[in-house]
Structure formats: structure tokens, C-alpha cells
Motif scaffolding. Structure first.
Motif, PDB file in Angstrom:
ATOM      1  N   PHE A 240       0.598  -0.765   0.033  1.00 53.59           N
ATOM      2  CA  PHE A 240       0.334  -0.278   0.105  1.00 53.59           C
ATOM      3  C   PHE A 240       0.985   1.196   0.421  1.00 53.59           C
ATOM      4  O   PHE A 240       1.809   1.380   1.219  1.00 53.59           O
ATOM      5  N   THR A 241       0.407   2.125  -1.131  1.00 49.42           N
ATOM      6  CA  THR A 241       1.126   3.260  -1.037  1.00 49.42           C
ATOM      7  C   THR A 241      -0.261   4.304  -0.633  1.00 49.42           C
ATOM      8  O   THR A 241       0.534   5.344  -2.022  1.00 49.42           O
ATOM      9  N   PRO A 242      -0.476   4.516   0.737  1.00 51.39           N
ATOM     10  CA  PRO A 242      -0.956   6.013   0.618  1.00 51.39           C
ATOM     11  C   PRO A 242      -1.050   7.339  -0.010  1.00 51.39           C
ATOM     12  O   PRO A 242      -1.794   8.025   0.497  1.00 51.39           O
ATOM     13  N   SER A 243       0.257   7.425   0.312  1.00 50.97           N
ATOM     14  CA  SER A 243       1.210   8.970   0.049  1.00 50.97           C
ATOM     15  C   SER A 243       2.351   8.793  -0.576  1.00 50.97           C
ATOM     16  O   SER A 243       2.996   7.644   0.039  1.00 50.97           O
ATOM     17  N   ASP A 244       2.904   9.312  -0.581  1.00 49.22           N
ATOM     18  CA  ASP A 244       4.251   9.233  -1.500  1.00 49.22           C
ATOM     19  C   ASP A 244       5.092   9.389  -0.270  1.00 49.22           C
ATOM     20  O   ASP A 244       6.582   9.134  -0.467  1.00 49.22           O
ATOM     21  N   ALA A 245       4.594   9.505   0.788  1.00 48.27           N
ATOM     22  CA  ALA A 245       5.289   9.540   1.947  1.00 48.27           C
ATOM     23  C   ALA A 245       5.323   7.819   2.592  1.00 48.27           C
ATOM     24  O   ALA A 245       6.559   7.680   3.726  1.00 48.27           O
ATOM     25  N   VAL A 246       4.148   7.175   2.944  1.00 46.37           N
ATOM     26  CA  VAL A 246       4.503   6.234   3.392  1.00 46.37           C
ATOM     27  C   VAL A 246       4.062   5.239   2.349  1.00 46.37           C
ATOM     28  O   VAL A 246       3.292   4.837   1.705  1.00 46.37           O
ATOM     29  N   LEU A 247       4.462   3.662   2.709  1.00 44.61           N
ATOM     30  CA  LEU A 247       4.459   2.651   2.411  1.00 44.61           C
ATOM     31  C   LEU A 247       4.784   1.350   3.167  1.00 44.61           C
ATOM     32  O   LEU A 247       5.128   1.400   4.164  1.00 44.61           O
ATOM     33  N   ILE A 248       4.020   0.612   2.506  1.00 44.79           N
ATOM     34  CA  ILE A 248       3.109  -0.390   3.837  1.00 44.79           C
ATOM     35  C   ILE A 248       3.399  -1.963   2.790  1.00 44.79           C
ATOM     36  O   ILE A 248       2.319  -1.346   1.711  1.00 44.79           O
ATOM     37  N   ASP A 249       3.640  -2.942   3.715  1.00 40.85           N
ATOM     38  CA  ASP A 249       4.122  -3.889   3.010  1.00 40.85           C
ATOM     39  C   ASP A 249       2.982  -5.210   3.996  1.00 40.85           C
ATOM     40  O   ASP A 249       3.777  -5.319   5.210  1.00 40.85           O
ATOM     41  N   LEU A 250       2.453  -5.587   3.246  1.00 41.45           N
ATOM     42  CA  LEU A 250       1.966  -6.595   4.731  1.00 41.45           C
ATOM     43  C   LEU A 250       2.451  -8.580   3.335  1.00 41.45           C
ATOM     44  O   LEU A 250       1.962  -8.321   2.361  1.00 41.45           O
ATOM     45  N   ILE A 251       2.392  -9.373   4.377  1.00 39.99           N
ATOM     46  CA  ILE A 251       3.272 -10.617   3.868  1.00 39.99           C
ATOM     47  C   ILE A 251       2.480 -11.447   4.638  1.00 39.99           C
ATOM     48  O   ILE A 251       2.725 -11.427   5.598  1.00 39.99           O
ATOM     49  N   TYR A 252       2.036 -12.409   4.531  1.00 32.18           N
ATOM     50  CA  TYR A 252       1.549 -14.424   4.298  1.00 32.18           C
ATOM     51  C   TYR A 252       2.311 -14.692   4.045  1.00 32.18           C
ATOM     52  O   TYR A 252       2.310 -14.520   2.787  1.00 32.18           O
ATOM     53  N   ASN A 253       3.065 -15.750   4.757  1.00 34.04           N
ATOM     54  CA  ASN A 253       3.686 -17.213   3.890  1.00 34.04           C
ATOM     55  C   ASN A 253       3.284 -18.707   4.816  1.00 34.04           C
ATOM     56  O   ASN A 253       3.523 -18.511   6.156  1.00 34.04           O
ATOM     57  N   HIS A 254       3.027 -19.489   3.941  1.00 38.51           N
ATOM     58  CA  HIS A 254       2.421 -20.026   4.867  1.00 38.51           C
ATOM     59  C   HIS A 254       3.381 -21.538   4.536  1.00 38.51           C
ATOM     60  O   HIS A 254       3.613 -21.609   3.047  1.00 38.51           O
ATOM     61  N   GLU A 255       3.820 -22.428   5.226  1.00 34.30           N
ATOM     62  CA  GLU A 255       4.647 -23.875   3.807  1.00 34.30           C
ATOM     63  C   GLU A 255       4.431 -24.941   5.025  1.00 34.30           C
ATOM     64  O   GLU A 255       3.268 -24.757   6.625  1.00 34.30           O
ATOM     65  N   GLU A 256       4.115 -25.952   4.395  1.00 34.43           N
ATOM     66  CA  GLU A 256       3.983 -28.037   4.883  1.00 34.43           C
ATOM     67  C   GLU A 256       5.389 -27.892   4.219  1.00 34.43           C
ATOM     68  O   GLU A 256       5.451 -28.419   3.435  1.00 34.43           O
ATOM     69  N   ASN A 257       5.502 -29.226   5.113  1.00 36.24           N
ATOM     70  CA  ASN A 257       6.735 -29.532   4.488  1.00 36.24           C
ATOM     71  C   ASN A 257       6.370 -31.221   5.246  1.00 36.24           C
ATOM     72  O   ASN A 257       6.122 -31.617   6.344  1.00 36.24           O
ATOM     73  N   ASN A 258       6.176 -32.962   4.155  1.00 39.55           N
ATOM     74  CA  ASN A 258       5.417 -33.826   4.858  1.00 39.55           C
ATOM     75  C   ASN A 258       6.632 -34.467   3.904  1.00 39.55           C
ATOM     76  O   ASN A 258       6.349 -35.323   3.062  1.00 39.55           O
ATOM     77  N   ASP A 307       3.858 -17.596   8.773  1.00 42.36           N
ATOM     78  CA  ASP A 307       4.039 -16.366   9.608  1.00 42.36           C
ATOM     79  C   ASP A 307       4.085 -14.610   8.077  1.00 42.36           C
ATOM     80  O   ASP A 307       3.072 -15.022   7.683  1.00 42.36           O
ATOM     81  N   LEU A 308       3.670 -14.260   9.462  1.00 43.53           N
ATOM     82  CA  LEU A 308       2.587 -12.899   8.967  1.00 43.53           C
ATOM     83  C   LEU A 308       3.649 -11.253   9.364  1.00 43.53           C
ATOM     84  O   LEU A 308       4.172 -10.744  10.537  1.00 43.53           O
ATOM     85  N   ASN A 309       4.093 -10.221   8.515  1.00 43.57           N
ATOM     86  CA  ASN A 309       5.037 -10.266   8.631  1.00 43.57           C
ATOM     87  C   ASN A 309       3.889  -8.817   7.542  1.00 43.57           C
ATOM     88  O   ASN A 309       3.476  -8.480   6.832  1.00 43.57           O
ATOM     89  N   LEU A 310       4.268  -7.244   9.142  1.00 41.53           N
ATOM     90  CA  LEU A 310       3.768  -5.832   8.652  1.00 41.53           C
ATOM     91  C   LEU A 310       5.017  -4.793   8.887  1.00 41.53           C
ATOM     92  O   LEU A 310       4.770  -4.807   9.356  1.00 41.53           O
ATOM     93  N   THR A 311       5.076  -4.370   7.417  1.00 39.14           N
ATOM     94  CA  THR A 311       6.206  -3.562   7.743  1.00 39.14           C
ATOM     95  C   THR A 311       5.872  -2.499   6.998  1.00 39.14           C
ATOM     96  O   THR A 311       4.997  -1.733   5.873  1.00 39.14           O
ATOM     97  N   ILE A 312       5.990  -0.974   7.550  1.00 36.28           N
ATOM     98  CA  ILE A 312       5.586  -0.278   7.636  1.00 36.28           C
ATOM     99  C   ILE A 312       6.750   1.031   7.352  1.00 36.28           C
ATOM    100  O   ILE A 312       7.365   1.064   8.464  1.00 36.28           O
ATOM    101  N   ASN A 313       6.779   1.748   6.537  1.00 33.15           N
ATOM    102  CA  ASN A 313       8.167   3.103   6.579  1.00 33.15           C
ATOM    103  C   ASN A 313       7.539   4.104   5.784  1.00 33.15           C
ATOM    104  O   ASN A 313       6.771   3.998   4.695  1.00 33.15           O
ATOM    105  N   TRP A 314       7.753   5.458   6.715  1.00 33.60           N
ATOM    106  CA  TRP A 314       7.247   6.571   6.338  1.00 33.60           C
ATOM    107  C   TRP A 314       8.399   7.414   6.877  1.00 33.60           C
ATOM    108  O   TRP A 314       8.983   7.612   7.641  1.00 33.60           O
ATOM    109  N   ASP A 315       7.863   8.413   5.755  1.00 32.54           N
ATOM    110  CA  ASP A 315       9.664   9.336   5.221  1.00 32.54           C
ATOM    111  C   ASP A 315       8.749  10.576   5.677  1.00 32.54           C
ATOM    112  O   ASP A 315       7.649  11.447   5.175  1.00 32.54           O
ATOM    113  N   LEU A 316       9.406  10.456   7.135  1.00 31.20           N
ATOM    114  CA  LEU A 316       9.247  11.642   8.097  1.00 31.20           C
ATOM    115  C   LEU A 316       9.181  13.587   7.067  1.00 31.20           C
ATOM    116  O   LEU A 316       8.339  14.377   7.321  1.00 31.20           O
ATOM    117  N   ASN A 317      10.257  13.352   6.305  1.00 37.78           N
ATOM    118  CA  ASN A 317      11.148  14.673   5.821  1.00 37.78           C
ATOM    119  C   ASN A 317      12.207  14.145   5.053  1.00 37.78           C
ATOM    120  O   ASN A 317      12.492  13.187   5.036  1.00 37.78           O
TER     121      ASN A 317
END
Length: 775
Positions: A240-258, A307-317
Motif C-alpha cells: 500500500f502507498t497511501p501517500s508519497d511518504a508512506v509505504l506499507i508491506d503486508l506479507i503472509y507466508n505458509h509452508e508445509e513439509n511432509n 508467518d505474518l509480517n507488517l512493515t511500515i516505512n514513513w518518510d517524516l521529512n
């Protein structure tokens, strides 16, 4: 006195160079047309210091690879990274039991009470717990292997280094790919991704599925062939890029080993009609009551990771940037294994490891013309458990460990097993199944405050100082349940049973972990650097049980924190046209209260203090664009890693670190040659060499059997044809091309009972892959 592998190493290094030259000569069209051209190799940008930097500007020893290189080399398993990374060894018995070794230090303990030594990072989050740290390498953006203590950058688990993997992110433009492959051992695989979106929102979905029959034949009627794989991975990413200053990444990862079971092979007794070679078939029959005792009827691994990961990057200035990383990871891994490696119902175990991790990091980055810095706080919470159930037949167990009179062998020459229960009980019982279980738990919470400052004093000099303060709360728990056996009148394993009751102990610890770095720019394309840093593997609260006049009581052993100081210097650079990139580093590490993993007489792994240790080494990497179409790369490492030869260090004094070769080398070629306007030839070759290693800390035979591994060399090749206008390709591949025999591990749980087991590495595997890209 030179190592016994020194001369073979020099010969193999020479053969490596010859093989590389042969590979180029085998492509006459490339060599003839472009022999004098020097191509620019791809420049690599890393985020090791929490900001994007060219690799050569980072005053730390780092090996980095982008996703395109991994795909061209066909690397899908973590352990193959060892072939292209100096100072790194990854041992994979199974997805449940990986071992990460950086500069001689092994992190593979499955105990929930012990802390890891090597940080494994996945999209900026620590996932270092051994049983939850394995993952498939698919749709990868970048891999960074950072050497030396890096607590400021990667947390307290990075006592000797870190492996950091970043997955590819969504993009606005539509792109998709699908591939399928087939090979020997009935290998089948499929991978793919799709991505696209709008300016403010993009998505990406990637998956992998791999299946292969076991390459070790198991003649036991009720069990599968061993070392087969069945692995599924799926990843959904939103940006998600709600504005030029904010970048949001949401990642869900699922793995199965048999996967089917690990091929533990006995050197003491042969399978029916077979021999004791680790490289021939096995007769691992497991436990006939496996489903009831272990929860799984066949040997093998059932493992699930979310695995669930939420990363937010915000360019304050223009100078300040705020980053928040929130992550949660859960794993549930059950592995059933035949620890004695024979057809006897003797040492049948399972490991049921579970864990849940939550982490939160807040970080502020500041960037100016001369000053770059970051400051932050992180919280980590982990709850884990390791449950180990045991199954055997009483008379078989007592007879095989030599506790029954009469001198009957455990297994007869014809392969039959002596079950003596009818004789010993005068026919009252035909068999006497026996079972027990022990379990450890670990609840760990830590809060860290960290800061790092890099200041450019002049055009040539840049100085960096970092500090992390960590405060940890640890709670360890233990329980066991072993009844008296009918024949022995006591528990069969030397474990003081708590009757299922849990014992508990806790502790609070803190530490200050600094780093100091200096970078000197000799010119625009060559840098010198030096670093001093402190690493720490935190204290272990080891809880067990023991007898006392008052009955069974807790046994608590607090193992001191392992600390080390790392001193390092190196040079990094490239030519002006970037046709050559190189790095050379030398280091010395001093350890205090060195922690080692040992096994007790019940096969249980525990952490012990081995005293002082020292590790010195040299690492080198070179990448060279031979022509516009061919890139050559080489890595070399020499390590002398030993526990100090001092009587105060006990019977491990003077012993080499386990799983660490003295010499490693890897070299390879990458080929991308346009044959016409529509066709391109792609290929790669990797040759790796590893000198001898010991699989156990004592560096000594177990029950009279050598458990070391001599020098190992392997070669892998890939050659493909790509139709560039139609976006399809077909590739032939071979791993372990010359079908070299080697061991993955030896000793293992069976070694604690005088039955060391041996695990053979994968033989030659060949196959073909088809890929279609959509753009």
C-alpha cells in the motif's frame, strides 16, 4: 605441521580453475567472439546497516546474492548457499533439523531452553529458533550473509553473524511466471508468481511445490524410502502507498513439509541381506506402535509454518524516516525417526517441536550529508516446547545395550532380531512394548534498545559506533514420564521421571553489546575497513530432574552467557568499469564460556560450558566479468576454530569446532549468451570443496566408529535455452554431477547408546525444467 587436507586442497583448487577454464572453452561461440571483452557485473545494494548501500561501502564482511543469481544457479534449498558463501555451512538433516554454521559456530539446538547463535532473518524479522527457521527459497529478492557479531544490526542471536533473506515485493506492472520440472527419483516441481496493481495498491502471489521419492531405499515393509520430499510454500504480499511518504508491506507466508524419514544408518548391524555402508539401503522399521505413541505411523516429518509480517516505512521529512516491523510466526513440527538405524524395535524416537514468536520493532533513521544513524526499540516474545517420546521393546532394548545375560546378539547374521520376551517371561508375554516421554519448555521475553551512528569525518574516513542494550526474562520448564519396565524393574532410559509433573525455573539477564567500525576510502572503487564488536549467546536456564531424600526434585543448571570479541579487517573494491569485484577479510575471535551441545546417556541434547575458545580465519570473494556473456565467481575461506588447549576446559580442550571445515572453496560460472534476436543460451556451473570435519564436539570415534567426514567436492551444472520474444525457456540440470558419496551427519542420538548412525548425502540428481513468463 600442515593439515592432512592441505595438499589435497591445493590440488582440488587447481582442478577447480581447470574446470572453470574448460567450461568457458566448451562454449566456443562465446569464447571466440568475446574472449577479450570485460563485462560489467551487476552491482549489489544491501540493507545490512538498515539503509540501502552499495555492498563495498558497508564496513562489515557481507556476502550478498540477488534473486536472479539464485535462480540462474538453481538454488532452492538453504544448504546450497554454503557452496557460494565463504565461512558459511548449512547442514540440513531435514526441515525440522537444520544447522547454521557461520565461521565455525553451529546453531542447531532443538531445545526450547537454549538460545540460537546465528540470527536467521526473514523480511527483517528474527526467526532463529532452529525447528522453525527452515524455509523454501522461492521468489527471493536478496540474500545477505553477514559475518561477525552483529547485535546492533540483527539482535542478540547474531553472536557470530546473520543470514537475512528478503522476498520480492509487489509491483504495479503486470508480470507472471509459471515453471514445471521433472527429474530422477520421480522428482516433480512447480513454481510461479503473479503480480500487478494500481499506483496506490499492488499485490503479489508466489508459490512453490516440490516432490521427490526417497533416494535411500528402505526395505522395511511398512516404511517409505527415506529422504523423500513433499514441500509446499505459498506467499501473498500486498503493498500500500497511501501517500508519497508512506509505504506499507503486508506479507503472509505458509509452508508445509511432509518429507519421508531421515536415513539414519547403523554401522554396527547390517540390514537383512545388506551391508553397513552408509550409502547402501537401510532397514529402518521404526516402532510398530508409532501411531499411538508418536502420533504418526511412518518415519518422516510433518511440519507447518505460518508467518505474518507488517512493515511500515514513513518518510517524516528529508532527513528522518520511521520504520515499524510487526511479525508473528508459528511452527508445528513432528519428526519420527529410527535412531538406531536398524530393523530392531530398539531406539525409536520422535521430536514434537512447537513454537510461537512475536516481535515488534520501532526504528528512526536519520540521513544527512555526513551523518547516518538509527535508533530504536524492539520487543521479542517466544514460547516454545520440545517433546521427545520414546518407544522400544523391553527385551530388545536390554539385549542390544548388553544388559541381558546369555550373550545373544542384538541382530543375528541373517538379519533377524532376537526378541527374548517369551523366554524371559516363560511365555506370559510375546512382546513388552515400552514407552516414555520427556519435554522441555522455554518462555523468553526480551526488550532491546539500540542506536547506531555513522559519521563521515573526511572524504576518506567514515566511523561507525553502535550499541544495543538487551534485557531478557527467561522461564524454563521440564517434565518427564517414564514408568518402571517389567524386565528391568526401573525406567529403561536413565531419566528421573517426574511422573508428568512440570518443574520450572527462571532468570533475568541483561547485557551491553557494542560495535565499532572504521571505513577508509582509498579511492572511488576501493575501501579498507576494520571492526571491533562484541557478541553474546545468552544464559541457559537448564531445568531437569533428580532424586533426593525428599523424592524427585528439580535440577537447575544455569549455563553462563557465551561472550566473544571479534576483531576484523578487510578490503573491498571493484574496477572502474565494475568488471571485477573483490573482497578480502581476516578476523580473530576470542570466546569466553563457550557453549557446546552435548548428549547425555538418554540421548537428550543439553548445553554445556566448554570454557575458552579461539577462532581465526581469512575469507575472500571475487567476481569477474570474463566476457559480455560469462561471469566467473570464486570464494575461499580458511578457519582455525578450536577450544583452547587448556586443562581447565576439560576433555574438549584443543578440539576443533564441530561441522567446521578448515578450508572451503567454491567457484562457478554464469552464462547468458544471445544466439540470435530471439534465442539466448543460459547456464551455470558451481564447484565446491570442503575439507574434513568432525560431527561431534569430542572429535573422537563413538563406540569405535569414526564419525568424521573427509574432504568433499561437488559439481552442479545447468544449461538452458530461452526464447526471448515468446518468453519461454527449457533448462537441463544436474546436482552432484559426479555422484560423489558424502555424509550429512554422523553420531546422532544413537551414538549416546553405542549405536552411532550415519546419514548419507544426496546422490546425483538430474532433471529438466520448463518456464513460461507473462509480461
Amino acid at each position: 605441521m600442515k593439515s592432512k587436507t592441505y595438499l589435497p586442497f591445493r590440488k582440488k583448487l587447481l582442478s577447480t580453475c581447470i574446470m572453470g577454464a574448460f567450461f568457458v572453452q566448451a562454449l566456443p561461440s562465446v569464447a571466440a567472439e568475446e574472449a577479450l571483452a570485460i563485462a560489467e557485473i551487476e552491482r549489489i545494494t544491501v540493507t545490512t546497516q538498515k539503509r540501502a548501500q552499495p555492498l563495498q561501502d558497508v564496513p562489515v564482511t557481507v556476502s550478498a546474492f540477488n534473486g536472479e543469481t539464485l535462480e540462474q544457479l538453481g538454488i532452492q534449498d538453504l544448504d546450497v548457499l554454503s557452496d557460494i558463501t565463504p565461512g558459511l555451512v548449512i547442514q540440513e538433516q531435514s526441515p525440522n533439523n537444520p544447522g547454521f554454521v557461520i565461521r565455525g559456530i553451529t546453531s542447531d539446538s532443538g531445545s526450547a531452553q537454549a538460545a540460537p547463535k546465528v540470527s536467521v532473518y526473514y523480511n527483517g524479522t528474527d526467526i532463529s529458533r532452529s525447528r522453525g527457521s527452515y524455509f523454501e527459497l522461492f521468489d527471493i529478492e536478496r540474500v545477505e550473509v553477514v559475518k561477525g557479531p552483529q547485535a546492533t544490526l540483527f539482535g542478540t542471536a547474531a553472536s557470530v553473524g546473520a543470514l537475512s533473506v528478503t522476498t520480492r515485493k509487489p509491483q504495479e506492472e503486470f508480470e507472471a511466471s509459471i515453471s514445471a520440472g521433472f527429474g530422477n527419483f520421480a522428482a516433480r516441481q512447480m513454481q510461479g508468481f503473479i503480480t500487478g496493481g494500481q499506483q496506490s495498491m499492488q499485490g503479489r502471489f508466489a508459490f512453490t511445490y516440490r516432490e521427490r521419492d526417497g533416494y535411500v531405499k528402505n526395505i522395511a515393509a511398512t516404511q517409505p524410502d527415506l529422504h523423500g520430499i513433499d514441500r509446499l510454500g505459498a506467499r501473498a504480499s500486498l503493498r500500500f502507498t497511501p501517500s508519497d511518504a508512506v509505504l506499507i508491506d503486508l506479507i503472509y507466508n505458509h509452508e508445509e513439509n511432509n518429507d519421508t524419514g531421515t536415513a539414519f544408518k547403523s554401522r554396527r548391524y547390517a540390514p537383512t541381506g545388506g551391508d553397513t555402508s552408509p550409502y547402501s539401503f537401510v532397514e529402518a522399521s521404526g516402532s510398530p506402535v508409532s501411531a499411538a505413541v508418536f502420533g504418526k505411523s511412518e518415519l518422516g516429518v510433518d511440519r507447518t509454518v505460518d508467518d505474518l509480517n507488517l512493515t511500515i516505512n514513513w518518510d517524516l521529512n528529508q532527513q528522518w524516516k520511521f520504520t515499524s516491523i510487526s511479525a508473528q510466526r508459528r511452527f508445528d513440527s513432528l519428526e519420527v525417526f529410527d535412531a538406531d538405524g536398524t530393523q530392531a524395535w530398539f531406539l525409536e524416537f520422535a521430536e514434537d517441536a512447537r513454537g510461537e514468536q512475536f516481535s515488534q520493532e520501532f526504528r528512526f533513521n536519520y540521513a544527512a550529508e555526513q551523518l547516518n544513524s538509527f535508533v530504536g526499540i524492539s520487543y521479542f516474545d517466544e514460547e516454545g516446547s520440545q517433546r521427545v517420546p520414546f518407544s522400544t521393546e523391553e527385551s530388545v532394548f536390554l539385549n542390544c545395550i548388553g544388559r541381558l545375560p546369555g550373550g545373544k546378539p542384538c541382530i543375528n547374521p541373517d538379519g533377524t532380531v532376537n526378541v527374548l520376551t517369551p523366554l524371559l517371561t516363560q511365555g506370559r508375554f510375546q512382546t513388552l512394548p515400552y514407552q516414555g516421554v520427556y519435554q522441555n519448555f522455554g518462555d523468553n521475553q526480551s526488550v532491546s534498545v539500540f542506536a547506531d551512528v555513522s559519521y563521515q569525518l573526511t572524504e576518506q574516513w567514515e566511523l561507525t559506533a553502535g550499541l544495543r542494550y538487551v534485557d531478557e526474562d527467561k522461564t524454563s520448564r521440564y517434565s518427564s514420564d517414564f514408568a518402571r519396565s517389567v524386565l528391568a524393574g526401573a525406567p529403561l532410559l536413565p531419566i528421573v521421571s517426574t511422573g508428568g509433573k512440570q518443574f520450572s525455573a527462571d532468570g533475568n539477564y541483561d547485557a551491553w553489546l557494542p560495535r565499532f567500525n572504521a571505513l577508509y576510502r582509498l579511492n572511488e572503487s576501493m575501501n579498507l575497513y576494520a571492526t571491533v564488536s562484541k557478541g553474546r549467546r545468552s544464559e541457559v536456564v537448564d531445568v531437569g530432574s533428580m532424586n533426593s531424600p525428599a523424592g524427585v526434585v528439580p535440577r537447575v543448571n544455569e549455563v553462563p552467557a557465551e561472550t566473544l570479541w571479534n576483531y576484523e579487517a578487510g578490503i573491498k573494491g571493484n574496477t572502474a568499469d565494475n568488471g571485477l569485484r573483490y573482497a578480502l577479510s581476516a578476523f580473530s575471535q576470542d570466546y569466553r564460556d563457550f557453549q557446546v551441545s552435548l548428549r547425555d546417556s538418554a540421548g537428550n541434547t543439553y548445553i554445556a560450558n566448554a570454557g575458552q575458545a579461539k577462532n581465526v580465519g581469512i575469507e575472500a570473494e571475487i567476481s569477474l566479468g570474463l566476457t559480455d556473456s560469462v561471469e566467473w565467481f570464486t570464494n575461499l575461506a580458511w578457519l582455525d576454530a578450536k577450544i583452547d588447549d587448556d586443562s581447565s576446559n576439560g576433555n574438549l580442550a584443543g578440539k576443533r569446532f564441530r561441522l567446521q571445515p578448515e578450508y572451503t572453496a567454491g567457484t562457478g560460472l554464469l552464462l547468458a549468451k544471445d544466439l540470435s534476436a530471439n534465442y539466448r543460451l543460459n547456464g551455470s556451473m558451481v564447484y565446491s570443496f570442503r575439507s574434513d570435519i568432525f560431527f561431534e564436539e569430542a572429535n573422537a570415534p563413538v563406540a569405535g566408529f569414526d564419525i568424521s567426514q573427509g574432504a568433499v567436492q561437488q559439481t552442479s551444472v545447468r544449461l538452458g535455452l530461452e526464447q526471448t520474444s515468446a518468453n519461454w525457456s527449457v533448462t537441463l540440470y544436474a546436482t552432484n554431477l559426479f555422484d560423489k558419496e558424502y555424509l550429512v551427519d554422523a553420531g546422532n542420538t544413537g551414538g549416546a547408546f553405542g549405536y552411532p548412525s550415519f546419514i548419507a548425502g544426496a546422490p546425483r540428481q538430474v532433471g529438466i525444467e520448463f518456464r513460461q513468463n507473462f509480461m
